[in-house]
Design a protein around this motif. Structure first.
Motif, PDB file in Angstrom:
ATOM      1  N   HIS A 139       0.645  -1.139   0.014  1.00 40.92           N
ATOM      2  CA  HIS A 139      -0.039  -0.093   0.177  1.00 40.92           C
ATOM      3  C   HIS A 139       0.863   1.240  -0.186  1.00 40.92           C
ATOM      4  CE1 HIS A 139      -3.816  -2.139   0.988  1.00 40.92           C
ATOM      5  NE2 HIS A 139      -2.786  -2.781   1.372  1.00 40.92           N
ATOM      6  N   VAL A 140       0.433   2.128  -0.962  1.00 45.03           N
ATOM      7  CA  VAL A 140       1.360   3.328  -1.000  1.00 45.03           C
ATOM      8  C   VAL A 140       1.125   4.541   0.035  1.00 45.03           C
ATOM      9  CG1 VAL A 140       2.383   5.149  -2.714  1.00 45.03           C
ATOM     10  CG2 VAL A 140       1.745   2.780  -3.681  1.00 45.03           C
ATOM     11  N   PHE A 141       1.970   4.872   0.686  1.00 52.06           N
ATOM     12  CA  PHE A 141       1.658   5.934   1.588  1.00 52.06           C
ATOM     13  C   PHE A 141       2.651   7.444   0.867  1.00 52.06           C
ATOM     14  CE2 PHE A 141       0.795   4.339   6.064  1.00 52.06           C
ATOM     15  CZ  PHE A 141      -0.444   3.430   5.654  1.00 52.06           C
ATOM     16  N   TYR A 142       1.930   8.307   0.502  1.00 53.59           N
ATOM     17  CA  TYR A 142       2.683   9.482   0.034  1.00 53.59           C
ATOM     18  C   TYR A 142       2.693  10.649   0.717  1.00 53.59           C
ATOM     19  CZ  TYR A 142      -1.676  11.370  -1.675  1.00 53.59           C
ATOM     20  OH  TYR A 142      -3.013  11.707  -1.698  1.00 53.59           O
ATOM     21  N   GLU A 143       3.724  11.407   0.485  1.00 50.86           N
ATOM     22  CA  GLU A 143       3.943  12.895   1.102  1.00 50.86           C
ATOM     23  C   GLU A 143       3.303  13.904   0.183  1.00 50.86           C
ATOM     24  OE1 GLU A 143       7.787  15.699   1.788  1.00 50.86           O
ATOM     25  OE2 GLU A 143       8.028  13.994   0.744  1.00 50.86           O
ATOM     26  N   SER A 144       2.781  14.839   0.835  1.00 55.91           N
ATOM     27  CA  SER A 144       1.966  15.941   0.234  1.00 55.91           C
ATOM     28  C   SER A 144       1.593  16.837   1.233  1.00 55.91           C
ATOM     29  CB  SER A 144       0.845  15.466  -0.674  1.00 55.91           C
ATOM     30  OG  SER A 144       0.285  16.570  -1.134  1.00 55.91           O
ATOM     31  N   GLY A 195       4.518   7.539  -9.992  1.00 55.61           N
ATOM     32  CA  GLY A 195       4.150   6.047  -9.440  1.00 55.61           C
ATOM     33  C   GLY A 195       3.048   6.391  -8.490  1.00 55.61           C
ATOM     34  N   VAL A 196       2.791   7.421  -8.111  1.00 53.55           N
ATOM     35  CA  VAL A 196       1.594   7.677  -7.032  1.00 53.55           C
ATOM     36  C   VAL A 196       0.405   7.902  -7.481  1.00 53.55           C
ATOM     37  CG1 VAL A 196       0.945   9.245  -5.221  1.00 53.55           C
ATOM     38  CG2 VAL A 196       3.118   8.300  -4.942  1.00 53.55           C
ATOM     39  N   ASN A 197      -0.863   7.334  -7.073  1.00 53.95           N
ATOM     40  CA  ASN A 197      -1.996   7.644  -7.629  1.00 53.95           C
ATOM     41  C   ASN A 197      -2.730   8.393  -6.316  1.00 53.95           C
ATOM     42  OD1 ASN A 197      -4.718   7.517  -8.066  1.00 53.95           O
ATOM     43  ND2 ASN A 197      -4.480   5.738  -9.208  1.00 53.95           N
ATOM     44  N   HIS A 247      -2.537   6.269   0.008  1.00 52.80           N
ATOM     45  CA  HIS A 247      -2.756   7.000   1.036  1.00 52.80           C
ATOM     46  C   HIS A 247      -2.121   8.334   1.403  1.00 52.80           C
ATOM     47  CE1 HIS A 247      -4.017   7.293   5.421  1.00 52.80           C
ATOM     48  NE2 HIS A 247      -2.799   7.100   5.756  1.00 52.80           N
ATOM     49  N   HIS A 248      -2.612   9.385   1.754  1.00 52.88           N
ATOM     50  CA  HIS A 248      -1.921  10.555   2.242  1.00 52.88           C
ATOM     51  C   HIS A 248      -1.628  10.624   3.628  1.00 52.88           C
ATOM     52  CE1 HIS A 248      -2.327  15.189   3.489  1.00 52.88           C
ATOM     53  NE2 HIS A 248      -1.413  14.981   2.594  1.00 52.88           N
ATOM     54  N   ALA A 249      -0.221  10.445   3.961  1.00 55.06           N
ATOM     55  CA  ALA A 249       0.275  10.181   5.199  1.00 55.06           C
ATOM     56  C   ALA A 249       1.056  11.547   5.581  1.00 55.06           C
ATOM     57  CB  ALA A 249       1.243   8.844   4.807  1.00 55.06           C
ATOM     58  N   ASP A 250       0.666  12.474   5.132  1.00 54.29           N
ATOM     59  CA  ASP A 250       1.187  13.744   5.583  1.00 54.29           C
ATOM     60  C   ASP A 250       0.145  14.666   6.346  1.00 54.29           C
ATOM     61  OD1 ASP A 250       3.224  15.632   5.707  1.00 54.29           O
ATOM     62  OD2 ASP A 250       3.537  15.503   3.572  1.00 54.29           O
ATOM     63  N   VAL A 271       6.614   3.579   1.801  1.00 57.30           N
ATOM     64  CA  VAL A 271       6.581   5.058   1.966  1.00 57.30           C
ATOM     65  C   VAL A 271       7.325   6.044   0.885  1.00 57.30           C
ATOM     66  CG1 VAL A 271       7.139   6.808   3.875  1.00 57.30           C
ATOM     67  CG2 VAL A 271       6.323   4.561   4.421  1.00 57.30           C
ATOM     68  N   VAL A 272       6.584   6.609   0.403  1.00 55.22           N
ATOM     69  CA  VAL A 272       7.119   7.376  -0.673  1.00 55.22           C
ATOM     70  C   VAL A 272       7.266   8.958  -0.278  1.00 55.22           C
ATOM     71  CG1 VAL A 272       7.345   8.095  -3.135  1.00 55.22           C
ATOM     72  CG2 VAL A 272       6.217   5.943  -2.459  1.00 55.22           C
ATOM     73  N   PHE A 273       8.461   9.250   0.426  1.00 56.31           N
ATOM     74  CA  PHE A 273       8.757  10.564   0.941  1.00 56.31           C
ATOM     75  C   PHE A 273       9.933  11.059   0.560  1.00 56.31           C
ATOM     76  CE2 PHE A 273       6.069  11.988   4.480  1.00 56.31           C
ATOM     77  CZ  PHE A 273       4.708  11.161   4.329  1.00 56.31           C
ATOM     78  N   GLY A 274      10.472  12.507   0.877  1.00 59.76           N
ATOM     79  CA  GLY A 274      11.715  12.993   0.396  1.00 59.76           C
ATOM     80  C   GLY A 274      12.703  12.158   1.236  1.00 59.76           C
ATOM     81  N   ARG A 275      13.777  12.516   0.649  1.00 59.72           N
ATOM     82  CA  ARG A 275      15.115  11.786   0.804  1.00 59.72           C
ATOM     83  C   ARG A 275      15.303  12.120   2.383  1.00 59.72           C
ATOM     84  NH1 ARG A 275      19.775   9.605  -1.094  1.00 59.72           N
ATOM     85  NH2 ARG A 275      21.846  10.305   0.141  1.00 59.72           N
TER      86      ARG A 275
END
Length: 247
Positions: free
Chosen positions: A76-81, A135-137, A142-145, A213-217
């Motif tokens: 499951h994709v958790f993304y930063e925004s 790659g994020v939809n 999931h918006h994890a920010d 988790v797709v977040f900044g470095r």
């Protein structure tokens, strides 16, 4: 209606730990050490993908391949925004100016022609992560920010109300910030401290067995130790060099 101010921005200090400054040199150095981290706890798995929010298109083509592969494997994709639910333009402007006073920069796309801070990157034919499919939809992932208004509220609860001066209110958001000196500890708190804590809480309370988790470095670097303190065992890490960035 939710408004997206800026998708997936990183810690924008010009002395960015091991990543180096957000310059062509710093970006290339980060590309050379790109690696996906893997962690396991009680049968659950977490992968971390360190994003660089300004880069060449090849980087985002690669991250899309990685995210798609993990998604196909059940992650499951958790993304930063940093988004906002504030629709009143005056209130939103106030929040953005408060944020700028703490961090020294405005929440604007790096490639926005009015964003003077990153003119050199704009001329170097880089692209912003917000402009490409990496790659994020946003509809299904999931918006994890935190939201901007949450960040300001948490900051003011700890440090007191942010009071703008005349320079803060009259200087256009895209101009380089010279109104007051930035306190690096407060900058870190609002950019990393509370946001890292939030994504960790989202991971811990999630019922998903696999999370990427797709977040900044810089976030990913911090999460490496914080996940382990919560009992997540670091499994393996594979560095993948990215070519064709100097063409």
């Amino acid at each position: 209606m939710k408004q997206t101010i800026l998708l997936l921005f990183l810690f924008l200090s010009f002395t960015i730990n091991a990543q180096g400054p957000l310059t062509k040199f710093g970006i290339n150095m980060a590309n050379k050490s790109f690696a996906i981290g893997y962690y396991e706890k009680e049968g659950r798995q977490v992968a971390t993908i360190p994003m660089i929010h300004v880069n060449k298109p090849e980087f985002y083509k690669m991250t899309k391949q990685k995210i798609d592969s993990l998604r196909n494997d059940g992650y499951h994709v958790f993304y930063e925004s940093i988004d906002t639910n504030v629709t009143d333009s005056l209130k939103l402007d106030l929040l953005m100016r408060k944020f700028r006073q703490v961090t020294g920069f405005a929440l604007m796309d790096y490639m926005d022609s009015e964003n003077e801070t990153f003119k050199s990157l704009q001329k170097a034919k880089y692209v912003s992560q917000a402009e490409v499919d990496y790659g994020v939809n946003y509809k299904t992932d999931h918006h994890a920010d935190l939201y901007l208004e949450q960040m300001i509220e948490l900051f003011e609860k700890r440090f007191g109300e942010i009071t703008l001066n005349d320079c803060d209110t009259t200087t256009p958001l895209g101009k380089k910030y010279k109104c007051s000196k930035v306190d690096e500890s407060k900058e870190y708190y609002i950019l990393n401290g509370i946001r890292d804590r939030h994504v960790l809480d989202e991971i811990e309370k999630s019922s998903a067995q696999k999370i990427v988790v797709v977040f900044g470095r810089i976030h990913v670097m911090d999460l490496h130790s914080k996940l382990q303190k919560l009992g997540w065992e670091h499994q393996r890490e594979k560095t993948e060099r990215i070519n064709e960035f100097n063409k």
